[in-house]
Scaffold this motif. Structure first.
Motif, PDB file in Angstrom:
ATOM      1  N   LEU A   1       0.821  -1.212   0.000  1.00 19.50           N
ATOM      2  CA  LEU A   1       0.000   0.000   0.000  1.00 19.50           C
ATOM      3  C   LEU A   1       0.855   1.263   0.000  1.00 19.50           C
ATOM      4  N   ALA A   2       2.079   1.166   0.569  1.00 13.94           N
ATOM      5  CA  ALA A   2       2.959   2.328   0.581  1.00 13.94           C
ATOM      6  C   ALA A   2       3.581   2.536  -0.794  1.00 13.94           C
ATOM      7  N   VAL A   3       3.924   1.431  -1.459  1.00 11.51           N
ATOM      8  CA  VAL A   3       4.596   1.521  -2.757  1.00 11.51           C
ATOM      9  C   VAL A   3       3.606   1.848  -3.874  1.00 11.51           C
ATOM     10  N   ILE A   4       2.476   1.128  -3.844  1.00 10.87           N
ATOM     11  CA  ILE A   4       1.477   1.364  -4.889  1.00 10.87           C
ATOM     12  C   ILE A   4       0.630   2.565  -4.509  1.00 10.87           C
ATOM     13  N   ASP A   5       0.637   3.524  -5.359  1.00  4.41           N
ATOM     14  CA  ASP A   5      -0.122   4.728  -5.140  1.00  4.41           C
ATOM     15  C   ASP A   5      -1.617   4.424  -5.314  1.00  4.41           C
ATOM     16  N   PRO A   6      -2.416   4.647  -4.258  1.00  2.80           N
ATOM     17  CA  PRO A   6      -3.845   4.358  -4.374  1.00  2.80           C
ATOM     18  C   PRO A   6      -4.487   5.073  -5.558  1.00  2.80           C
ATOM     19  N   GLN A   7      -3.923   6.241  -5.910  1.00  2.00           N
ATOM     20  CA  GLN A   7      -4.494   6.969  -7.041  1.00  2.00           C
ATOM     21  C   GLN A   7      -4.309   6.208  -8.345  1.00  2.00           C
ATOM     22  N   THR A   8      -3.182   5.482  -8.457  1.00  2.00           N
ATOM     23  CA  THR A   8      -2.951   4.689  -9.655  1.00  2.00           C
ATOM     24  C   THR A   8      -4.002   3.585  -9.750  1.00  2.00           C
ATOM     25  N   ILE A   9      -4.184   2.875  -8.616  1.00  2.00           N
ATOM     26  CA  ILE A   9      -5.191   1.818  -8.616  1.00  2.00           C
ATOM     27  C   ILE A   9      -6.557   2.409  -8.909  1.00  2.00           C
ATOM     28  N   SER A  10      -6.830   3.514  -8.239  1.00  2.00           N
ATOM     29  CA  SER A  10      -8.149   4.116  -8.397  1.00  2.00           C
ATOM     30  C   SER A  10      -8.410   4.535  -9.844  1.00  2.00           C
ATOM     31  N   ARG A  11      -7.337   4.885 -10.573  1.00  2.00           N
ATOM     32  CA  ARG A  11      -7.535   5.264 -11.969  1.00  2.00           C
ATOM     33  C   ARG A  11      -7.989   4.062 -12.782  1.00  2.00           C
ATOM     34  N   PHE A  12      -7.386   2.899 -12.459  1.00  2.00           N
ATOM     35  CA  PHE A  12      -7.752   1.697 -13.207  1.00  2.00           C
ATOM     36  C   PHE A  12      -9.160   1.223 -12.870  1.00  2.00           C
ATOM     37  N   ILE A  13      -9.519   1.386 -11.611  1.00  7.84           N
ATOM     38  CA  ILE A  13     -10.845   0.905 -11.228  1.00  7.84           C
ATOM     39  C   ILE A  13     -11.726   2.066 -10.761  1.00  7.84           C
ATOM     40  N   GLY A  14     -11.526   3.239 -11.358  1.00 10.10           N
ATOM     41  CA  GLY A  14     -12.315   4.416 -11.025  1.00 10.10           C
ATOM     42  C   GLY A  14     -13.776   4.247 -11.423  1.00 10.10           C
TER      43      GLY A  14
ATOM     44  N   PHE B   1      15.844   2.842   1.141  1.00 12.74           N
ATOM     45  CA  PHE B   1      15.731   3.340  -0.232  1.00 12.74           C
ATOM     46  C   PHE B   1      14.953   4.649  -0.264  1.00 12.74           C
ATOM     47  N   SER B   2      13.818   4.660   0.456  1.00 14.27           N
ATOM     48  CA  SER B   2      13.007   5.867   0.498  1.00 14.27           C
ATOM     49  C   SER B   2      12.338   5.994   1.863  1.00 14.27           C
ATOM     50  N   PRO B   3      12.919   6.831   2.739  1.00 15.85           N
ATOM     51  CA  PRO B   3      12.399   6.960   4.103  1.00 15.85           C
ATOM     52  C   PRO B   3      10.913   7.335   4.165  1.00 15.85           C
ATOM     53  N   THR B   4      10.455   8.216   3.264  1.00 24.16           N
ATOM     54  CA  THR B   4       9.042   8.615   3.329  1.00 24.16           C
ATOM     55  C   THR B   4       8.117   7.439   3.033  1.00 24.16           C
ATOM     56  N   THR B   5       8.469   6.674   1.981  1.00 20.23           N
ATOM     57  CA  THR B   5       7.643   5.514   1.636  1.00 20.23           C
ATOM     58  C   THR B   5       7.706   4.483   2.760  1.00 20.23           C
ATOM     59  N   GLY B   6       8.907   4.311   3.326  1.00 18.71           N
ATOM     60  CA  GLY B   6       9.069   3.368   4.418  1.00 18.71           C
ATOM     61  C   GLY B   6       8.215   3.737   5.619  1.00 18.71           C
ATOM     62  N   GLU B   7       8.175   5.041   5.915  1.00 21.67           N
ATOM     63  CA  GLU B   7       7.367   5.495   7.041  1.00 21.67           C
ATOM     64  C   GLU B   7       5.886   5.258   6.791  1.00 21.67           C
ATOM     65  N   LYS B   8       5.491   5.475   5.536  1.00 25.86           N
ATOM     66  CA  LYS B   8       4.094   5.233   5.161  1.00 25.86           C
ATOM     67  C   LYS B   8       3.739   3.769   5.411  1.00 25.86           C
ATOM     68  N   ALA B   9       4.658   2.893   5.003  1.00 29.39           N
ATOM     69  CA  ALA B   9       4.432   1.456   5.201  1.00 29.39           C
ATOM     70  C   ALA B   9       4.330   1.142   6.686  1.00 29.39           C
ATOM     71  N   LEU B  10       5.246   1.720   7.485  1.00 27.73           N
ATOM     72  CA  LEU B  10       5.241   1.455   8.926  1.00 27.73           C
ATOM     73  C   LEU B  10       3.937   1.925   9.579  1.00 27.73           C
ATOM     74  N   ASP B  11       3.423   3.063   9.098  1.00 29.53           N
ATOM     75  CA  ASP B  11       2.145   3.564   9.625  1.00 29.53           C
ATOM     76  C   ASP B  11       1.035   2.531   9.431  1.00 29.53           C
ATOM     77  N   THR B  12       0.930   2.046   8.196  1.00 28.74           N
ATOM     78  CA  THR B  12      -0.113   1.056   7.881  1.00 28.74           C
ATOM     79  C   THR B  12       0.087  -0.213   8.694  1.00 28.74           C
ATOM     80  N   ILE B  13       1.346  -0.643   8.778  1.00 28.50           N
ATOM     81  CA  ILE B  13       1.643  -1.876   9.512  1.00 28.50           C
ATOM     82  C   ILE B  13       1.255  -1.714  10.984  1.00 28.50           C
ATOM     83  N   GLY B  14       1.628  -0.575  11.563  1.00 25.58           N
ATOM     84  CA  GLY B  14       1.301  -0.330  12.960  1.00 25.58           C
ATOM     85  C   GLY B  14      -0.196  -0.332  13.213  1.00 25.58           C
ATOM     86  N   TYR B  15      -0.911   0.325  12.323  1.00 25.51           N
ATOM     87  CA  TYR B  15      -2.363   0.387  12.437  1.00 25.51           C
ATOM     88  C   TYR B  15      -2.976  -1.012  12.356  1.00 25.51           C
TER      89      TYR B  15
END
Lengths: 161, 179
Positions: free
Chosen positions: A54-67, B24-38
């Protein structure tokens, strides 16, 4: 709210069980602990996997495909993704909510959730062991097709079609 | 220790991936950690009572009793019980298959087994509550009703298109696997 309800119910029944039979109660608790421990590796792995995804894949990208404008093609795509992936419900629904906020349509999210829960490509080998190839195949195909029915009904109810 | 490593192999790989992502990318990593924590918080708060309830059910209700009410000739009662057990259970769909195997061994009707699988996959009560809060009442209720109908349609179609010999063979396998 629902969590509090489950806690109340579990604690209440546990007390009732304990007052009737201490040994049996101990056995149930042991079973509960063992099942949780059994599933932990999978739970933790999947939680991290989904978090990273979810962090790597931008939800907006997914949302565009299944908008909401993606129509039946978007529904098909959502149903396929839902059928292949294995996400537990407590993550699936927040994810689905994220997709909706990102612009995905209700129909497409309906198809995604429906096939996510009823179709299991990853678990076909296990299902085959218990039900044989034919029944497993039939059940999964029918469940996949039914995701389109669900999408249609949700589209109608939510006023998308 | 070796066993632990084997069981948690997937988890360890994912931890390494997360660390890699963070470097590789601290911001993306933090985003992942947020989701994981939740997700973790949610997992830890929801799981214990559900598993306690399952443990109590397992110990207090003999399987034979359950089967008596779900076999051939159990009619509407058997259908309702199948839906209820499937809906009350916790855990992913693959957790249902071993239980379905035991059901078949104890002579639960084939359509009831299929209805149970359907209910387990899609009408689980805790999951429905999740869906209600995440996606809204209108969406969740519509999908629940549509799924209920779907469970019966799918169970019926699979049952009708499967010959008695095939069903017998599946049941024979279930008996063998659970003996």
């Amino acid at each position: 709210m629902q969590t509090a309800m489950f806690y109340l119910l579990a604690i209440g029944l546990l007390i009732l069980s304990y007052s009737k039979d201490k040994m049996k109660t101990k056995k149930s608790v042991m079973k509960a602990v063992k099942s949780i421990e059994n599933m932990m590796p999978q739970f933790i792995g999947i939680i991290i996997l989904v978090g990273v995804m979810l962090a790597v894949i931008d939800p907006q990208t997914i949302s565009r495909f299944i908008g909401s404008g993606s129509g039946w093609l978007g529904v098909a795509l959502a149903a396929i993704v839902g059928g292949i992936t294995l996400i537990p419900g407590f993550i699936a629904f927040p994810t689905a909510a994220l997709l909706l906020h990102g612009g995905a349509g209700y129909m497409q999210v309906g198809a995604f959730v429906s096939s996510l829960m009823m179709v299991g490509v990853v678990t076909v080998p296990l299902e085959t062991k218990f039900f044989g190839k034919k029944v497993t195949f039939k059940r999964n195909i029918l469940a996949f097709l039914y995701a389109f029915v669900v999408a249609f009904i949700i589209g109608k109810v939510m006023g998308e079609i | 220790m070796k066993n632990f490593l084997k069981r948690y192999r997937f988890t360890l790989v994912m931890v390494l991936v997360t660390i890699g992502l963070y470097l590789f990318s601290p911001t993306t990593g933090e985003k992942a950690l947020d989701t994981i924590g939740y997700s973790f918080k949610e997992l830890l708060s929801v799981l214990p009572p559900i598993f306690i309830l399952l443990g109590l059910l397992d110990v207090w209700v003999p399987k034979e009793t359950m089967m008596k009410y779900m076999g051939e000739g159990s009619g509407l009662k058997g259908v309702l019980i199948s839906i209820f057990i499937g809906s009350a259970a916790a855990g992913p769909l693959y957790g249902a298959f071993p239980l379905a195997g035991v059901f078949m061994k104890k002579g639960v009707k084939f359509t009831n087994v299929l209805i149970f699988i359907g209910a387990w996959s899609t009408t689980k009560i805790p999951m429905f509550l999740f869906e209600l809060t995440a996606l809204g009442t209108r969406f969740a209720v519509t999908r629940l009703i549509a799924s209920m109908v779907g469970i019966f349609i799918i169970a019926h179609l699979v049952d009708k298109s499967t010959s008695k010999e095939e069903v017998d063979q599946i049941y024979a396998t279930a008996v063998k696997m659970n003996s």
